[in-house]
Enzyme design. Structure first.
Site, PDB file in Angstrom:
ATOM      1  N   ARG A 284       4.027   0.046 -22.447  1.00  0.00           N
ATOM      2  CA  ARG A 284       4.733   0.483 -23.266  1.00  0.00           C
ATOM      3  C   ARG A 284       5.662   1.440 -22.422  1.00  0.00           C
ATOM      4  O   ARG A 284       7.063   1.067 -22.319  1.00  0.00           O
ATOM      5  CB  ARG A 284       4.767   0.939 -24.631  1.00  0.00           C
ATOM      6  CG  ARG A 284       3.663  -0.414 -25.300  1.00  0.00           C
ATOM      7  CD  ARG A 284       4.423  -0.336 -27.289  1.00  0.00           C
ATOM      8  NE  ARG A 284       3.305  -0.593 -28.064  1.00  0.00           N
ATOM      9  CZ  ARG A 284       3.614  -1.208 -29.361  1.00  0.00           C
ATOM     10  NH1 ARG A 284       4.451  -0.673 -30.132  1.00  0.00           N
ATOM     11  NH2 ARG A 284       3.001  -1.259 -29.674  1.00  0.00           N
ATOM     12  N   ASP A 413      -6.286 -11.784 -23.535  1.00  0.00           N
ATOM     13  CA  ASP A 413      -5.694 -12.590 -23.244  1.00  0.00           C
ATOM     14  C   ASP A 413      -4.678 -11.078 -21.750  1.00  0.00           C
ATOM     15  O   ASP A 413      -4.750 -12.121 -20.513  1.00  0.00           O
ATOM     16  CB  ASP A 413      -4.095 -12.262 -24.120  1.00  0.00           C
ATOM     17  CG  ASP A 413      -3.984 -11.561 -24.788  1.00  0.00           C
ATOM     18  OD1 ASP A 413      -4.455 -10.285 -24.341  1.00  0.00           O
ATOM     19  OD2 ASP A 413      -3.067 -11.217 -26.051  1.00  0.00           O
ATOM     20  N   GLU A 547       5.240 -14.434 -27.966  1.00  0.00           N
ATOM     21  CA  GLU A 547       4.051 -14.787 -27.344  1.00  0.00           C
ATOM     22  C   GLU A 547       4.722 -16.432 -27.252  1.00  0.00           C
ATOM     23  O   GLU A 547       5.368 -17.063 -25.981  1.00  0.00           O
ATOM     24  CB  GLU A 547       3.192 -14.928 -27.610  1.00  0.00           C
ATOM     25  CG  GLU A 547       2.350 -13.696 -27.251  1.00  0.00           C
ATOM     26  CD  GLU A 547       2.764 -12.521 -28.634  1.00  0.00           C
ATOM     27  OE1 GLU A 547       1.945 -11.105 -28.070  1.00  0.00           O
ATOM     28  OE2 GLU A 547       3.166 -12.712 -29.481  1.00  0.00           O
TER      29      GLU A 547
END
Length: 655
Positions: A284, A413, A547
């Site tokens: 971030r 992921d 997503e």
């Protein structure tokens, strides 16, 4: 929040935090007692004496603690760089031969030498203790004003040292060729109208954050106040500001962008006593700052990114070089989540650093960052993988896998995503990363990707030899990943992987379409007659995740099939209808209820990812073209480092 399932976690995030992780790891500041400086010094002195005598009389027999049996010493010996200690305890790490070999000798001669070493250590401790005692006595002879003056002098020295480090000039490096950083006019009026609607949603989200939570990490849109979570250490680091900057820029919202820049210049300070998630802060903050720098050319963003990166480096001081999940920005002390498989680090966290760290080395001329992530890769290459799959947990002390749980959703992921994107950001020269991605994808397709009874393609989770027929919202990013990696696939399988991406996109669209709100649940099952539907109450929520829309965008870019824009518009309308409140946008707790309760959190990734991918979906392909840009897992665009820009005087070579 009432349910651990509703914890605010971002795009490639931990999908199953424990209830205890919903609260801060630190108590609130306690009321301080008014004690004289001398009494405080006496307390410190007594604690120091206790520590010294404890060390003298309770030192363990170190000959019992020298076994290091990982069998991976060539990559596990911690790399001490630029004066930083290798291990958390400051040691240089294991030395000597292979796994299971005792590195100390035997016999009377060794025992005698060991006793001499131990006696010398005791003498050193006694001498240090006596010296500290004398220094403390001298301090106590001084007046209160003298002690205060010395304390202030030391504080000033520390501040000056910090300013020198923070003000260090970074080397000048050429900016890679930047193509398509604004405009993106889609051409036809209908699509342009949709694009403008997404921009209006961004203004609503940003404007309310600006009004009610400025400087806080996130916004509580119903309560109209700031919100934070333990991933940011309960510090006001302005996560939403940093996360949203590049979205504001590519949408042409330059006044809002300048407001964010001004706050960062004046207020963004990483010298805080805060324990933060290395992963979240990297994707971030560092990702957001680097993207803002490349888009705007403003030096402040590059400087802030470099300052923060320096604060994250102590997290790598483990026996294996696998970083801790959390690090204190002030002390540099790291640790892992208490619930993560006996103190393990998490694959999706330590495997999601490569893009940002490669760019940090490129911009700073310091190869340390690149070496850190390359070391992780080398370690993983040497490890056995059950069925060719990477388990989600790895112990940073022992270098061994934790429980055998493999997922392309939460916990795993973005590790796979970054293998592919490491190859892309290197201008497709990092063939090692591409090989690891292809091998992993082959194992995933063999063991995890299945068809439901009605023909829906889904990606399950492997747990101790058993396939769980469940797919998470987080896993839906994989459709876009398959499409992005199709070009360059071995054995002429580009068409196969593009089709696989389309099948995943279709399944994830079904998870949206089968709800009342037309928004997808956090997880959905494929058991018996139940397909693409959440069964458990704590899996029915939607927290503004990106997503599915991310996969729509990638599939649109590679196929231009109009259904992806249609599906994206359906999602945008549902978000605007059911998640929009007066004070911003909020997640909802049950997508199967026509009157859902709100979770009262506007996640920073909603502005960084969800709205950005929607805007790009309704923009022309010349806005951030994929031949020139690679998006990190928080949707922050970073330029491809083409070969002519990666070998510079005083800089690192990424090949």
């Amino acid at each position: 929040m009432s349910s651990p399932a509703l914890l605010p976690v971002s795009s490639r995030r931990l999908a199953a935090l424990s209830p205890s992780s919903a609260v801060s790891f630190y108590p609130h500041h306690r009321a301080t007692l008014r004690l004289s400086e001398k009494f405080i010094l006496l307390l410190i002195l007594s604690a120091f004496i206790t520590l010294c005598f404890g060390a003298i009389f309770f030192l363990p027999d170190s000959s019992k603690h020298r076994r290091f049996d990982l069998g991976l010493q060539d990559v596990l010996i911690p790399h001490v760089e630029q004066g930083r200690p290798a291990g958390r305890d400051g040691s240089a790490g294991p030395q000597g031969g292979g796994g299971g070999v005792m590195v100390h000798g035997g016999g009377e001669e060794h025992q005698h030498r060991h006793r001499e070493e131990e006696e010398q250590l005791r003498k050193m401790i006694r001498a240090d203790h006596e010296r500290a005692l004398e220094e403390a006595k001298e301090k106590l002879k001084k007046s209160k004003d003298q002690i205060r003056a010395e304390i202030q002098t030391e504080k000033n020295r520390v501040v000056q040292d910090m300013r020198k480090r923070e003000g260090k000039q970074l080397p000048h490096v050429p900016i890679p060729k930047l193509v398509g950083i604004n405009n993106g006019d889609p051409g036809d009026p209908d699509t342009r109208e949709k694009q403008e609607k997404i921009k209006e949603m961004m203004k609503h989200a940003w404007g309310n954050y600006r009004q009610y939570a400025w400087g806080h990490n996130e916004l509580k849109p119903l309560s109209r106040k700031g919100h934070t979570t333990n991933i940011f250490g309960n510090s006001q680091l302005g996560a939403t500001i940093v996360d949203a900057l590049d979205t504001l820029y590519i949408m042409g919202l330059f006044d809002e962008f300048r407001d964010g820049k001004e706050w960062i210049e004046k207020n963004l300070d990483f010298s805080v006593n805060a324990e933060v998630s290395v992963f979240e802060v990297n994707i971030r903050f560092i990702g957001g700052l680097l993207a803002a720098y490349y888009l705007s050319g403003e030096e402040v963003f590059k400087q802030k990114a470099a300052q923060l990166a320096e604060k994250l480096l102590p997290s790598f001081n483990t026996p294996t070089g696998i970083p801790w999940a959390m690090v204190n920005l002030k002390s540099g002390v790291g640790r892992n989540w208490g619930w993560a498989s006996a103190g393990s680090s998490i694959l999706s966290e330590f495997g999601t650093l490569h893009l940002e760290f490669v760019h940090l080395s490129y911009l700073t001329g310091d190869p340390t960052y690149y070496k850190k992530v390359l070391h992780i890769r080398k370690l993983l290459q040497k490890m056995d993988r059950p069925n060719g799959l990477y388990p989600n947990y790895l112990n940073p002390r022992t270098g061994r896998w934790g429980q055998h749980h493999t997922s392309v959703g939460g916990l795993g992921d973005s590790f796979y995503e970054y293998l592919l994107k490491a190859w892309l950001v290197s201008d497709k020269t990092d063939t090692e990363a591409r090989k690891m991605y292809d091998d992993a994808l082959q194992a995933i397709e063999k063991h995890l990707i299945k068809k439901s009874n009605t023909g829906l393609t889904f990606i399950g989770e492997w747990k101790n030899g058993h396939l769980e027929r469940k797919m998470g919202h987080l896993t839906c990013f994989a459709g876009g990943m398959f499409a992005l990696g199709a070009d360059g696939s071995p054995d002429d399988k580009a068409g196969h992987y593009l089709q696989l991406g389309a099948e995943i996109a279709h399944t994830c669209h079904q998870s949206y379409d089968r709800t009342v709100l037309k928004l997808g649940p956090e997880a959905f099952k494929f058991d018996g007659g139940t397909e693409a539907v959440a069964l458990r109450q704590n899996e029915k929520y939607y927290i503004l995740r990106p997503e599915v829309i991310e996969t729509y965008w990638y599939m649109w870019r590679f196929t231009h099939d109009p259904k992806y824009r249609q599906w994206g518009w359906e999602a945008a309308q549902a978000i605007d209808k059911y998640c929009r409140v007066i004070g911003g946008f909020s997640g909802v707790k049950d997508v199967y209820s026509s009157s859902p309760a709100y979770d009262d959190v506007q996640q920073s990734f909603f502005l960084a990812e969800t709205l950005k991918y929607l805007y790009l979906l309704f923009s022309s392909d010349d806005l951030l073209p994929l031949d020139y840009w690679v998006f990190n897992t928080e949707a922050h665009p970073l330029p491809v480092l083409r070969s002519m820009n990666t070998t510079l005087s005083g800089n690192v070579v990424f090949q």
